[in-house]
Enzyme design. Structure first.
Site, mmCIF file in Angstrom:
data_model
loop_
_atom_site.group_PDB
_atom_site.id
_atom_site.type_symbol
_atom_site.label_atom_id
_atom_site.label_comp_id
_atom_site.label_asym_id
_atom_site.label_seq_id
_atom_site.Cartn_x
_atom_site.Cartn_y
_atom_site.Cartn_z
ATOM 1 N N PRO A 128 13.094 -54.681 -40.569
ATOM 2 C CA PRO A 128 14.169 -55.615 -40.210
ATOM 3 C C PRO A 128 13.975 -56.239 -38.825
ATOM 4 C CG PRO A 128 15.081 -53.639 -41.223
ATOM 5 C CD PRO A 128 13.616 -53.400 -41.075
ATOM 6 N N ALA A 166 10.938 -56.163 -37.115
ATOM 7 C CA ALA A 166 9.505 -56.392 -36.856
ATOM 8 C C ALA A 166 8.913 -57.167 -38.021
ATOM 9 C CB ALA A 166 8.773 -55.061 -36.658
ATOM 10 N N ARG A 202 6.108 -92.181 -68.007
ATOM 11 C CA ARG A 202 7.454 -92.679 -67.671
ATOM 12 C C ARG A 202 7.417 -94.179 -67.385
ATOM 13 N NH1 ARG A 202 12.842 -92.096 -68.238
ATOM 14 N NH2 ARG A 202 13.995 -92.643 -66.356
ATOM 15 N N GLN A 239 2.158 -98.774 -56.528
ATOM 16 C CA GLN A 239 1.375 -98.070 -55.496
ATOM 17 C C GLN A 239 2.163 -96.923 -54.874
ATOM 18 O OE1 GLN A 239 -0.326 -100.475 -52.410
ATOM 19 N NE2 GLN A 239 -1.818 -101.425 -53.775
ATOM 20 N N ILE A 261 8.446 -87.788 -57.800
ATOM 21 C CA ILE A 261 7.822 -88.627 -58.831
ATOM 22 C C ILE A 261 8.610 -88.532 -60.145
ATOM 23 C CG2 ILE A 261 5.761 -88.797 -60.321
ATOM 24 C CD1 ILE A 261 4.115 -88.067 -57.776
ATOM 25 N N GLU A 269 2.753 -63.126 -45.398
ATOM 26 C CA GLU A 269 1.377 -62.948 -44.903
ATOM 27 C C GLU A 269 1.146 -63.756 -43.627
ATOM 28 O OE1 GLU A 269 -1.863 -61.857 -46.674
ATOM 29 O OE2 GLU A 269 -0.710 -60.517 -47.930
ATOM 30 N N SER A 326 3.741 -69.988 -41.024
ATOM 31 C CA SER A 326 2.878 -71.096 -40.572
ATOM 32 C C SER A 326 2.746 -71.086 -39.056
ATOM 33 C CB SER A 326 3.466 -72.439 -41.021
ATOM 34 O OG SER A 326 3.250 -72.616 -42.396
HETATM 35 C C1 LIG Z 1 9.162 -62.539 -50.856
HETATM 36 C C2 LIG Z 1 8.572 -61.813 -49.703
HETATM 37 C C3 LIG Z 1 7.586 -60.844 -49.940
HETATM 38 C C4 LIG Z 1 7.047 -60.135 -48.868
HETATM 39 N N1 LIG Z 1 6.148 -59.119 -49.110
HETATM 40 C C5 LIG Z 1 5.774 -58.305 -48.086
HETATM 41 C C6 LIG Z 1 5.011 -57.123 -48.345
HETATM 42 O O1 LIG Z 1 4.635 -56.827 -49.480
HETATM 43 N N2 LIG Z 1 4.704 -56.310 -47.290
HETATM 44 C C7 LIG Z 1 5.119 -56.597 -46.014
HETATM 45 O O2 LIG Z 1 4.823 -55.808 -45.124
HETATM 46 N N3 LIG Z 1 5.842 -57.711 -45.745
HETATM 47 C C8 LIG Z 1 6.190 -58.559 -46.742
HETATM 48 N N4 LIG Z 1 6.951 -59.681 -46.485
HETATM 49 C C9 LIG Z 1 7.389 -59.945 -45.106
HETATM 50 C C10 LIG Z 1 6.785 -61.192 -44.492
HETATM 51 O O3 LIG Z 1 5.451 -60.965 -44.154
HETATM 52 C C11 LIG Z 1 7.675 -61.569 -43.292
HETATM 53 O O4 LIG Z 1 8.863 -62.122 -43.817
HETATM 54 C C12 LIG Z 1 7.002 -62.548 -42.357
HETATM 55 O O5 LIG Z 1 5.941 -61.932 -41.690
HETATM 56 C C13 LIG Z 1 7.962 -63.138 -41.321
HETATM 57 O O6 LIG Z 1 8.741 -62.165 -40.699
HETATM 58 P P1 LIG Z 1 10.340 -62.359 -40.587
HETATM 59 O O7 LIG Z 1 10.802 -62.676 -41.963
HETATM 60 O O8 LIG Z 1 10.906 -61.184 -39.930
HETATM 61 O O9 LIG Z 1 10.527 -63.647 -39.702
HETATM 62 P P2 LIG Z 1 10.540 -63.703 -38.087
HETATM 63 O O10 LIG Z 1 9.336 -63.021 -37.550
HETATM 64 O O11 LIG Z 1 11.868 -63.283 -37.583
HETATM 65 O O12 LIG Z 1 10.376 -65.263 -37.839
HETATM 66 C C14 LIG Z 1 11.457 -66.186 -37.916
HETATM 67 C C15 LIG Z 1 10.949 -67.564 -37.474
HETATM 68 O O13 LIG Z 1 10.500 -67.499 -36.116
HETATM 69 C C16 LIG Z 1 9.161 -67.918 -36.026
HETATM 70 N N5 LIG Z 1 8.470 -67.186 -34.965
HETATM 71 C C17 LIG Z 1 8.461 -65.852 -34.740
HETATM 72 N N6 LIG Z 1 7.681 -65.560 -33.682
HETATM 73 C C18 LIG Z 1 7.176 -66.721 -33.237
HETATM 74 C C19 LIG Z 1 6.295 -67.081 -32.180
HETATM 75 N N7 LIG Z 1 5.739 -66.168 -31.365
HETATM 76 N N8 LIG Z 1 5.994 -68.382 -32.005
HETATM 77 C C20 LIG Z 1 6.518 -69.328 -32.825
HETATM 78 N N9 LIG Z 1 7.355 -69.045 -33.852
HETATM 79 C C21 LIG Z 1 7.668 -67.760 -34.047
HETATM 80 C C22 LIG Z 1 8.578 -67.637 -37.394
HETATM 81 O O14 LIG Z 1 7.401 -68.392 -37.642
HETATM 82 C C23 LIG Z 1 9.721 -68.005 -38.303
HETATM 83 O O15 LIG Z 1 9.763 -69.391 -38.484
HETATM 84 C C24 LIG Z 1 7.462 -60.433 -47.550
HETATM 85 C C25 LIG Z 1 8.432 -61.424 -47.326
HETATM 86 C C26 LIG Z 1 8.997 -62.094 -48.367
HETATM 87 C C27 LIG Z 1 10.081 -63.099 -48.082
#
Ligand SMILES: Cc1cc2nc3c(=O)[nH]c(=O)nc-3n(C[C@H](O)[C@H](O)[C@H](O)COP(=O)(O)OP(=O)(O)OC[C@H]3O[C@@H](n4cnc5c(N)ncnc54)[C@H](O)[C@@H]3O)c2cc1C
Length: 415
Positions: A143, A145, A299, A310, A369, A395, A398
């Protein structure tokens, strides 16, 4: 007149963009399964938001859901087989594709961190048999990390008297979390060392102290199960520490002395899986492009096919260009990873970043489209758009991919 030699073709040329016969055969094999089994089932399992066990079983029966398949794909000397197969399966459906390939994240965690003995013991257990399907899950995120993987709160404490590790904490967003037979959990052994004090543990099937928390209802990839995993005094034998205690002690000692320590548990896994994840996004984008291209030819408005404008045809031209560019980045990164070329400019991240953002953009264009017909659930493009969005989040978001690339090209620790 100067005579130029005819361009060489075939085996004598070192560089080729052509897939080998074996790669093409595998591509066709996965495509046929995606077309005949996965795509027809996609709408139903998206609506049900449940793990599609019967489809996983079908995949197991033909050998697609198996350790042998993954081994075969990993063994391909060009590295392309894994992305090629991923693209085809996810062209069928991303939710079902993840239900089938979600276990490979655990496999990657075991292969990246484990000893040969641990790999032989635990990887087959991530698949089971067609009669008794098993699953793997890989748990890093918590939650508090997510992107900041270094600040894990889940602790692993060694009980020397019993040669056992005791794990406590909560993992969130875990694909196959709580329903998997084998969980690979990354936990902090030495929290003050941040990521360098982390280690990965196998939690064997039915281990007391591991339970499923809430199951999440999602925007897309709804046939893939995502849930919390709660570890409450979860005890595992010393042999479940991936890589073994000696290697961990050595790594921690080096980190304490301020020496470089290679092999951070979570990062090693993500590096290996990013091009394959990018390929999944390419599969979704290609599905939406093909569907909207056909639609645009059929369509008719204002007395002509909409593709004769275009505004529509150029959209399709851009969609196809970006999809092909994504695939090339994915193939390059997969080839570099397999042949041991260093990712000096964050090429693995580039492939996932570009393919993920392309999938979101292409699927949105596909809806545009198709107009109203693209917005409703009787056509699949709205589902593909929902599914695509996860590829800019999991993973590594972006933004995190851009950080990796920016740091790699600048040598500066960009924040
Ligand atoms: C459907 C789903 C499946 C998943 N499966 C797995 C799994 O199998 N195992 C696992 O371990 N995890 C899993 N995840 C977790 C996933 O990897 C995380 O959700 C992801 O790494 C982002 O973490 P967060 O959701 O806490 O977002 P946060 O880290 O809180 O980020 C929130 C926003 O802040 C931005 N942000 C954060 N830090 C920075 C920075 N330094 N600079 C610029 N922008 C920043 C982020 O890009 C994002 O836009 C899954 C997530 C989902 C939704």
């Amino acid at each position: 007149m100067v005579q130029t030699a005819a361009p060489q073709t075939g085996a004598g040329v070192a560089f080729s963009m052509e897939l080998t016969d074996e790669q093409r055969q595998m591509q066709t094999w996965v495509h046929d399964f995606a077309k005949n089994v996965v795509r027809p089932a996609a709408h139903e399992w998206d609506e049900r938001e449940e793990t599609p066990w019967p489809i996983i079983q079908e995949a197991a029966k033909i050998g697609l859901y198996s350790w042998e398949f993954i081994q075969n794909a990993f063994a391909d000397p060009t590295g392309l087989l894994m992305p090629v197969c991923n693209e085809e399966l996810f062209w069928g459906d991303a939710g079902i594709g993840l239900a089938i390939l979600g276990s490979t994240l655990a496999v990657a965690g075991i292969v990246a961190n484990g000893t040969p003995q641990q790999i032989m013991e635990w990887v087959p257990a991530c698949f089971g048999t067609p009669e008794k399907i098993q699953m793997g899950a890989f748990g890093v995120s918590e939650p508090d990390a997510g992107s900041d993987v270094s600040s894990l709160k889940t602790r692993a404490v060694y009980d020397q008297a019993k040669d056992e590790w005791v794990l406590n904490g909560t993992k969130t967003w875990i694909t196959n979390g709580g329903i998997a037979d084998v969980h690979v959990i990354v936990a902090a052994v030495e929290p003050e060392l941040k990521a360098r004090g982390h280690a990965a543990f196998v939690i064997p099937p039915k281990t007391p102290g591991l339970s499923m928390g809430q199951k999440f209802k999602k925007h897309g990839i709804r046939a893939s199960h995502t849930a919390e995993v709660v570890l409450d005094n979860c005890r595992v034998p010393g042999s479940c520490l991936l890589g073994g205690k000696e290697k961990l002690d050595d790594r921690i000692a080096r980190a304490r002395e301020g020496k470089s320590s290679r092999g951070q548990a979570a990062m090693a896994t993500f590096e290996a899986t990013r091009p394959a994840v990018g390929a999944q996004a390419v599969g979704i984008a290609r599905a939406a492009y093909e569907f909207s291209l056909d639609y645009a030819k059929e369509r008719r408005q204002f007395g002509r096919a909409i593709i004769e404008n275009q505004a529509i045809a150029f959209k399709l031209a851009d969609m196809k260009t970006k999809i092909d560019a994504s695939r090339l980045l994915v193939w390059r990164a997969a080839w570099m990873g397999r042949t041991g070329k260093p990712f000096e400019a964050g090429e693995g991240s580039m492939s996932k970043l570009f393919a993920g953002e392309t999938a979101v953009w292409v699927t949105e264009q596909a809806i545009q489209i198709m107009g109203g017909y693209g917005y409703v659930r009787e056509n699949p493009v709205e589902r593909w758009h929902r599914d695509a969005k996860i590829y800019t989040i999991f993973e590594g978001t972006s933004e995190v991919q851009r950080l990796v690339i920016a740091r790699a090209i600048s040598g500066i620790h960009i924040q």
